[in-house]
Design a protein around this motif. Structure first.
Motif, mmCIF file in Angstrom:
data_model
loop_
_atom_site.group_PDB
_atom_site.id
_atom_site.type_symbol
_atom_site.label_atom_id
_atom_site.label_comp_id
_atom_site.label_asym_id
_atom_site.label_seq_id
_atom_site.Cartn_x
_atom_site.Cartn_y
_atom_site.Cartn_z
ATOM 1 N N VAL A 65 0.831 -1.208 0.000
ATOM 2 C CA VAL A 65 0.000 0.000 0.000
ATOM 3 C C VAL A 65 0.866 1.258 0.000
ATOM 4 O O VAL A 65 0.667 2.165 -0.822
ATOM 5 N N ILE A 66 1.823 1.330 0.919
ATOM 6 C CA ILE A 66 2.637 2.547 1.004
ATOM 7 C C ILE A 66 3.539 2.691 -0.210
ATOM 8 O O ILE A 66 3.844 3.801 -0.658
ATOM 9 N N GLY A 67 3.968 1.571 -0.789
ATOM 10 C CA GLY A 67 4.857 1.627 -1.945
ATOM 11 C C GLY A 67 4.180 2.091 -3.213
ATOM 12 O O GLY A 67 4.785 2.815 -4.021
ATOM 13 N N PHE A 68 2.921 1.699 -3.407
ATOM 14 C CA PHE A 68 2.258 1.969 -4.680
ATOM 15 C C PHE A 68 1.167 3.033 -4.619
ATOM 16 O O PHE A 68 0.862 3.653 -5.643
ATOM 17 N N LEU A 69 0.580 3.273 -3.455
ATOM 18 C CA LEU A 69 -0.567 4.178 -3.384
ATOM 19 C C LEU A 69 -0.264 5.526 -2.738
ATOM 20 O O LEU A 69 -0.977 6.503 -2.986
ATOM 21 N N TYR A 70 0.762 5.596 -1.894
ATOM 22 C CA TYR A 70 1.099 6.867 -1.237
ATOM 23 C C TYR A 70 2.064 7.646 -2.126
ATOM 24 O O TYR A 70 3.210 7.242 -2.317
ATOM 25 N N LYS A 71 1.613 8.758 -2.671
ATOM 26 C CA LYS A 71 2.391 9.470 -3.686
ATOM 27 C C LYS A 71 2.862 10.855 -3.250
ATOM 28 O O LYS A 71 3.383 11.620 -4.065
ATOM 29 N N LEU A 72 2.689 11.194 -1.970
ATOM 30 C CA LEU A 72 3.134 12.500 -1.480
ATOM 31 C C LEU A 72 4.538 12.358 -0.908
ATOM 32 O O LEU A 72 4.737 12.256 0.305
ATOM 33 N N ASP A 73 5.546 12.355 -1.795
ATOM 34 C CA ASP A 73 6.919 12.203 -1.322
ATOM 35 C C ASP A 73 7.437 13.526 -0.770
ATOM 36 O O ASP A 73 6.760 14.553 -0.806
ATOM 37 N N ASP A 74 8.654 13.512 -0.250
ATOM 38 C CA ASP A 74 9.207 14.686 0.429
ATOM 39 C C ASP A 74 9.341 15.895 -0.501
ATOM 40 O O ASP A 74 9.074 17.031 -0.110
#
Length: 494
Positions: A454-463
């Motif tokens: 989930v965090i690898g593919f769906l979370y797209k708000l990087d630093d």
């Protein structure tokens, strides 16, 4: 979309001005004081997650299946109370010098301490059905009060600082407080309860739970007081007043969830991470007593496991600085999954169990700490996307997933005990022992694999992306124009 931004009587910031400067840091003592809130929270919350199952089953004589139902129903009830709490808090007017969130947090924390003691109370003379009804009522009220404590506490971080390093520090501080409370609850609660309720004092076991819970609740309230007096709401936020202000409702809650991609990913991830951690905590006392044959090992294992987790959490600022929030969280999940799955397939052995459960728990504690910074970032992202800031209702949406995860953990823990034929205070069958082991190790391992995906593919708000959004907000800009000046429109892209 709300007309709040369009009808505000004046813009929040003039052209060229800055509402905030994300490059500036807040004092270290404030960031440390913030962590005391979760330290205090853990003294009340973690007791229920770790010991209410055993209290109700072994001390009160409620069946394991009934306990599974109590946890499942009340946690789902709690989850639906979160949007109500978030709406009430976001709709607060006439905000004083103490800020929007801190007063609500502190008053609710005092009531939460009282309700914590109530949940570890079972009046004498009740029938089996009456005990179940009492447990339902006490824990439902506890959950409602918890929403009014935790929603403002979680929202507070987003208005203390927008600086990424500050938020990583606060995430670390909060997670250290959380794991520190777990450490103390895991090491001290059962010995304290046993000391109070030993044969020489004549105090019954259920009364031992009561007095031990009272001690922990008093400490928890005191720790919240440190957070209350030691923090400030430093970020200047545009808030509509008068006719421009619009009360939030369930429709706004749904919009917050479905129009904030990063928040949605965190909600899905949390379903698996929190259910994994809570199942681990709930089953530890059973695993030590029956699979390892010595309940006295429980505080020792917890001391090692949670002590190492605290060390791991202190590494969060360094890890996120070098690898970023997303990569650190994802690979921590992978490490934790491998350790937990190995622990299931290897024969039960004290040494190997302690080593692997410590690795798994530490690898989970690190991304759980990072999540708090991610939630604050998601709150800012929501403001940037819509032009309207909704801290409490956004945090309530995230907290909804935590409550559902806690319900899931209770179902797994008590449900496995019921399905595999667990009998309180008796020698367990091989089937029951395997059920305890699977819930303790295999279930968390599988959860962490899913969380990594989930965090690898769906979370797209990087630093990098968050830095751009923070700069816009510092200058009073949202995606569609000036905050408080240009009309916010319903946009669907994330």
């Amino acid at each position: 979309m709300s007309e709040e931004a369009a009808t505000s009587p004046k813009p929040a910031v003039k052209d060229g001005e800055m509402m905030n400067d994300s490059s500036k840091r807040i004092p270290t003592h404030e960031k440390i004081a913030y962590g005391f809130g979760d330290f205090g929270n853990g003294f009340m919350f973690d007791l229920g997650q770790a010991y209410l199952t055993k209290f109700w089953i072994d001390a009160c004589g409620i069946g394991a299946g009934a306990v599974a139902g109590i946890f499942a129903f009340t946690k789902i009830f709690d989850a639906f109370m979160d949007p109500i709490a978030g709406s009430v808090i976001d709709n607060r007017k006439n905000i004083g010098k103490r800020g929007k969130f801190r007063p609500v947090m502190m008053i609710s924390a005092i009531i939460l301490g009282i309700m914590t003691v109530v949940t570890f109370t079972m009046p004498s003379g009740l029938t089996g059905v009456q005990k179940i009804i009492y447990a339902y009522a006490a824990y439902m009220i506890w959950g409602l009060v918890y929403s009014f404590t935790n929603d403002p506490y979680g929202s507070l971080a987003s208005v203390m600082s927008r600086n990424s390093q500050d938020r990583s520090f606060m995430a670390t501080s909060r997670q250290v407080g959380s794991v520190g409370a777990q450490f103390i609850a895991g090491v001290a609660f059962i010995p304290l309860m046993g000391l109070i309720a030993n044969g020489n004092t004549g105090v019954k076991e259920e009364h031992g739970y009561f007095w031990a819970a009272a001690v922990f609740a008093v400490i928890g309230i005191a720790m919240f007081a440190v957070c209350y007096f030691g923090t400030k709401e430093n970020v200047k936020v545009h808030r509509a007043t008068g006719e421009a202000a619009k009360k939030e409702g369930f429709k706004d809650y749904i919009k917050v969830i479905f129009k904030n991609g990063p928040l949605g990913a965190l909600i899905l991830m949390t379903l698996f991470t929190i259910s994994a951690m809570n199942t681990n905590n709930q089953m530890m006392v059973f695993y030590a007593q029956y699979n390892l044959g010595n309940i006295g090992l429980q505080p020792i294992i917890n001391a090692i496991m949670m002590g190492c987790s605290i060390v791991g959490v202190f590494m969060i600022p360094t890890l996120t600085k070098h690898f970023g929030q997303k990569r650190t969280a994802m690979w921590s999940f992978v490490v934790g999954a491998v350790a937990n799955i190995l622990n299931y397939f290897l024969p039960s052995n004290v040494i190997t169990f302690i080593v692997l459960v410590t690795i798994g728990y530490t690898a989970l504690a690190i991304p759980n700490g990072i999540t708090w910074a991610m939630v604050s970032n998601a709150i800012d992202y929501g403001e940037w996307r819509s032009g309207v800031r909704k801290e409490a209702i956004t945090y309530a949406a995230f907290n909804f997933s935590r409550k559902i995860a806690q319900s899931l953990a209770a179902l797994v823990s008590a449900g496995v005990l019921a399905l595999t034929g667990y009998v309180a205070n008796a020698t367990q069958t091989p089937r029951a022992l395997n059920g305890i082991k699977a819930a303790m190790t295999l279930y968390p391992g599988l959860c962490l694999i899913i969380a990594a995906v989930v965090i690898g593919f769906l979370y797209k708000l990087d630093d990098k992306r968050f830095g751009e959004i923070a700069d816009d907000l510092d200058h009073g800009r949202w995606e569609g124009g000036k905050i408080g000046e240009s009309k916010a429109t319903d946009q669907d892209k994330d």
